[in-house]
Design a protein around this motif. Structure first.
Motif, PDB file in Angstrom:
ATOM      1  N   TYR A   1     -49.179 -32.517  23.720  1.00 27.33           N
ATOM      2  CA  TYR A   1     -49.338 -33.965  23.616  1.00 27.33           C
ATOM      3  C   TYR A   1     -48.320 -34.696  24.470  1.00 27.33           C
ATOM      4  O   TYR A   1     -47.268 -34.173  24.804  1.00 27.33           O
ATOM      5  CB  TYR A   1     -49.178 -34.409  22.152  1.00 27.33           C
ATOM      6  CG  TYR A   1     -50.247 -33.837  21.258  1.00 27.33           C
ATOM      7  CD1 TYR A   1     -51.466 -34.476  21.130  1.00 27.33           C
ATOM      8  CD2 TYR A   1     -50.049 -32.658  20.564  1.00 27.33           C
ATOM      9  CE1 TYR A   1     -52.463 -33.956  20.319  1.00 27.33           C
ATOM     10  CE2 TYR A   1     -51.039 -32.126  19.750  1.00 27.33           C
ATOM     11  CZ  TYR A   1     -52.242 -32.784  19.631  1.00 27.33           C
ATOM     12  OH  TYR A   1     -53.223 -32.269  18.841  1.00 27.33           O
ATOM     13  N   ASP A   2     -48.657 -35.932  24.805  1.00 23.33           N
ATOM     14  CA  ASP A   2     -47.767 -36.847  25.507  1.00 23.33           C
ATOM     15  C   ASP A   2     -47.663 -38.119  24.685  1.00 23.33           C
ATOM     16  O   ASP A   2     -48.456 -38.352  23.764  1.00 23.33           O
ATOM     17  CB  ASP A   2     -48.330 -37.214  26.889  1.00 23.33           C
ATOM     18  CG  ASP A   2     -48.040 -36.178  27.951  1.00 23.33           C
ATOM     19  OD1 ASP A   2     -47.008 -35.494  27.841  1.00 23.33           O
ATOM     20  OD2 ASP A   2     -48.842 -36.065  28.892  1.00 23.33           O
ATOM     21  N   LYS A   3     -46.707 -38.954  25.067  1.00 26.11           N
ATOM     22  CA  LYS A   3     -46.564 -40.252  24.434  1.00 26.11           C
ATOM     23  C   LYS A   3     -46.984 -41.310  25.443  1.00 26.11           C
ATOM     24  O   LYS A   3     -46.654 -41.218  26.622  1.00 26.11           O
ATOM     25  CB  LYS A   3     -45.109 -40.454  24.005  1.00 26.11           C
ATOM     26  CG  LYS A   3     -44.869 -41.719  23.223  1.00 26.11           C
ATOM     27  CD  LYS A   3     -43.519 -41.763  22.544  1.00 26.11           C
ATOM     28  CE  LYS A   3     -42.381 -41.583  23.500  1.00 26.11           C
ATOM     29  NZ  LYS A   3     -41.073 -41.884  22.922  1.00 26.11           N
ATOM     30  N   TYR A   4     -47.720 -42.322  24.982  1.00 30.93           N
ATOM     31  CA  TYR A   4     -48.187 -43.397  25.840  1.00 30.93           C
ATOM     32  C   TYR A   4     -47.881 -44.724  25.157  1.00 30.93           C
ATOM     33  O   TYR A   4     -48.140 -44.887  23.967  1.00 30.93           O
ATOM     34  CB  TYR A   4     -49.696 -43.264  26.088  1.00 30.93           C
ATOM     35  CG  TYR A   4     -50.259 -44.382  26.919  1.00 30.93           C
ATOM     36  CD1 TYR A   4     -50.061 -44.414  28.287  1.00 30.93           C
ATOM     37  CD2 TYR A   4     -50.969 -45.413  26.329  1.00 30.93           C
ATOM     38  CE1 TYR A   4     -50.566 -45.443  29.060  1.00 30.93           C
ATOM     39  CE2 TYR A   4     -51.473 -46.447  27.084  1.00 30.93           C
ATOM     40  CZ  TYR A   4     -51.272 -46.462  28.454  1.00 30.93           C
ATOM     41  OH  TYR A   4     -51.762 -47.484  29.214  1.00 30.93           O
ATOM     42  N   SER A   5     -47.337 -45.658  25.910  1.00 24.83           N
ATOM     43  CA  SER A   5     -47.008 -46.972  25.375  1.00 24.83           C
ATOM     44  C   SER A   5     -48.142 -47.954  25.691  1.00 24.83           C
ATOM     45  O   SER A   5     -48.494 -48.147  26.859  1.00 24.83           O
ATOM     46  CB  SER A   5     -45.693 -47.467  25.982  1.00 24.83           C
ATOM     47  OG  SER A   5     -45.315 -48.673  25.388  1.00 24.83           O
ATOM     48  N   LEU A   6     -48.705 -48.543  24.642  1.00 25.39           N
ATOM     49  CA  LEU A   6     -49.820 -49.474  24.817  1.00 25.39           C
ATOM     50  C   LEU A   6     -49.380 -50.727  25.569  1.00 25.39           C
ATOM     51  O   LEU A   6     -48.326 -51.282  25.300  1.00 25.39           O
ATOM     52  CB  LEU A   6     -50.378 -49.895  23.459  1.00 25.39           C
ATOM     53  CG  LEU A   6     -51.177 -48.843  22.710  1.00 25.39           C
ATOM     54  CD1 LEU A   6     -51.438 -49.280  21.289  1.00 25.39           C
ATOM     55  CD2 LEU A   6     -52.483 -48.578  23.423  1.00 25.39           C
ATOM     56  N   LYS A   7     -50.237 -51.140  26.478  1.00 28.26           N
ATOM     57  CA  LYS A   7     -49.980 -52.360  27.250  1.00 28.26           C
ATOM     58  C   LYS A   7     -50.705 -53.537  26.602  1.00 28.26           C
ATOM     59  O   LYS A   7     -51.619 -53.341  25.801  1.00 28.26           O
ATOM     60  CB  LYS A   7     -50.432 -52.162  28.696  1.00 28.26           C
ATOM     61  CG  LYS A   7     -49.605 -51.121  29.424  1.00 28.26           C
ATOM     62  CD  LYS A   7     -50.164 -50.842  30.800  1.00 28.26           C
ATOM     63  CE  LYS A   7     -49.386 -49.798  31.549  1.00 28.26           C
ATOM     64  NZ  LYS A   7     -49.099 -48.580  30.844  1.00 28.26           N
ATOM     65  N   ASN A   8     -50.310 -54.726  26.970  1.00 30.31           N
ATOM     66  CA  ASN A   8     -50.913 -55.934  26.435  1.00 30.31           C
ATOM     67  C   ASN A   8     -52.426 -55.922  26.665  1.00 30.31           C
ATOM     68  O   ASN A   8     -52.874 -55.677  27.776  1.00 30.31           O
ATOM     69  CB  ASN A   8     -50.278 -57.164  27.090  1.00 30.31           C
ATOM     70  CG  ASN A   8     -50.604 -58.435  26.354  1.00 30.31           C
ATOM     71  OD1 ASN A   8     -50.910 -58.407  25.162  1.00 30.31           O
ATOM     72  ND2 ASN A   8     -50.540 -59.543  27.051  1.00 30.31           N
TER      73      ASN A   8
ATOM     74  N   ILE B   1     -62.779 -59.367  32.868  1.00 32.83           N
ATOM     75  CA  ILE B   1     -61.610 -58.526  33.140  1.00 32.83           C
ATOM     76  C   ILE B   1     -60.463 -59.478  33.441  1.00 32.83           C
ATOM     77  O   ILE B   1     -60.675 -60.590  33.935  1.00 32.83           O
ATOM     78  CB  ILE B   1     -61.850 -57.524  34.293  1.00 32.83           C
ATOM     79  CG1 ILE B   1     -62.275 -58.224  35.585  1.00 32.83           C
ATOM     80  CG2 ILE B   1     -62.874 -56.470  33.876  1.00 32.83           C
ATOM     81  CD1 ILE B   1     -62.403 -57.294  36.779  1.00 32.83           C
ATOM     82  N   TYR B   2     -59.264 -59.059  33.122  1.00 34.86           N
ATOM     83  CA  TYR B   2     -58.138 -59.978  33.211  1.00 34.86           C
ATOM     84  C   TYR B   2     -56.972 -59.346  33.951  1.00 34.86           C
ATOM     85  O   TYR B   2     -56.837 -58.127  33.995  1.00 34.86           O
ATOM     86  CB  TYR B   2     -57.709 -60.433  31.813  1.00 34.86           C
ATOM     87  CG  TYR B   2     -57.526 -59.298  30.844  1.00 34.86           C
ATOM     88  CD1 TYR B   2     -56.297 -58.663  30.714  1.00 34.86           C
ATOM     89  CD2 TYR B   2     -58.580 -58.824  30.072  1.00 34.86           C
ATOM     90  CE1 TYR B   2     -56.119 -57.598  29.852  1.00 34.86           C
ATOM     91  CE2 TYR B   2     -58.414 -57.755  29.204  1.00 34.86           C
ATOM     92  CZ  TYR B   2     -57.178 -57.163  29.097  1.00 34.86           C
ATOM     93  OH  TYR B   2     -57.007 -56.106  28.244  1.00 34.86           O
ATOM     94  N   PRO B   3     -56.128 -60.186  34.566  1.00 34.46           N
ATOM     95  CA  PRO B   3     -54.978 -59.665  35.310  1.00 34.46           C
ATOM     96  C   PRO B   3     -54.112 -58.743  34.448  1.00 34.46           C
ATOM     97  O   PRO B   3     -53.952 -58.968  33.249  1.00 34.46           O
ATOM     98  CB  PRO B   3     -54.210 -60.931  35.707  1.00 34.46           C
ATOM     99  CG  PRO B   3     -55.251 -61.996  35.752  1.00 34.46           C
ATOM    100  CD  PRO B   3     -56.216 -61.639  34.644  1.00 34.46           C
ATOM    101  N   ASN B   4     -53.626 -57.693  35.073  1.00 34.49           N
ATOM    102  CA  ASN B   4     -52.779 -56.651  34.473  1.00 34.49           C
ATOM    103  C   ASN B   4     -53.549 -55.656  33.608  1.00 34.49           C
ATOM    104  O   ASN B   4     -52.965 -54.710  33.107  1.00 34.49           O
ATOM    105  CB  ASN B   4     -51.606 -57.236  33.686  1.00 34.49           C
ATOM    106  CG  ASN B   4     -50.693 -58.025  34.592  1.00 34.49           C
ATOM    107  OD1 ASN B   4     -50.430 -57.625  35.716  1.00 34.49           O
ATOM    108  ND2 ASN B   4     -50.233 -59.171  34.114  1.00 34.49           N
TER     109      ASN B   4
END
Length: 150
Positions: free
Chosen positions: A2-9, A92-95
């Motif tokens: 497994y890996d860790k992933y940080s959720l983005k806005n 769809i939105y910026p970022n």
């Protein structure tokens, strides 16, 4: 593995599931998430590690459309939308980050009723080769499977 992933806005578990070739139920289970309201930007999520990444990622810029992105990467905008869990007319939105398939691979998005046999027949490879190329196969509708093109 497994890996860790940080959720983005603005990201949901559905976005993360597609990115890591898994599904939302698996993510909820391994992260002890019971309600969608528990998911928020900045939260670390445990994700299955994938041995090979079949995608590049594109960060949406102001004014982008799926049509323009599809043209830029020489791909059908409907396929681009589908691979990212979107409808062609979705906002769809910026970022926002979306998957862009790498060249040199063939892709298949699973649908209800698919089996290892039907998918391997579609790719014209053995079931063993299909599982080698895609170590995490759930055969739930909407999973993206890949194989190296010849």
């Amino acid at each position: 593995m497994y890996d860790k992933y940080s959720l983005k806005n603005g990201e949901t578990l559905n976005h993360v599931a597609k990115r890591f070739n898994t599904n939302v139920d698996v993510l909820k289970s391994i992260n002890n998430i019971y309600y969608d309201e528990q998911v928020r930007a900045g939260m670390d999520v445990i994700v299955p590690k994938t041995p090979e990444n079949y995608f590049n990622y594109y960060v949406i810029e102001k004014g982008d459309t799926l049509y323009e992105i599809g043209r830029k990467y020489n791909m059908n905008p409907e396929l681009l939308a589908s691979m990212n869990g979107l409808e062609l007319d979705d906002f769809i939105y910026p970022n926002q980050e979306i998957l862009i398939p790498k060249s040199g691979y063939s892709y298949y998005i699973t649908k209800e009723g698919d089996t290892l046999e039907t998918v391997s027949d579609t790719f014209k490879i053995t079931q063993e080769k299909l599982m080698e190329n895609n170590p995490t196969i759930y055969l739930l509708a909407g999973q993206i499977l890949a194989k190296k093109s010849k």
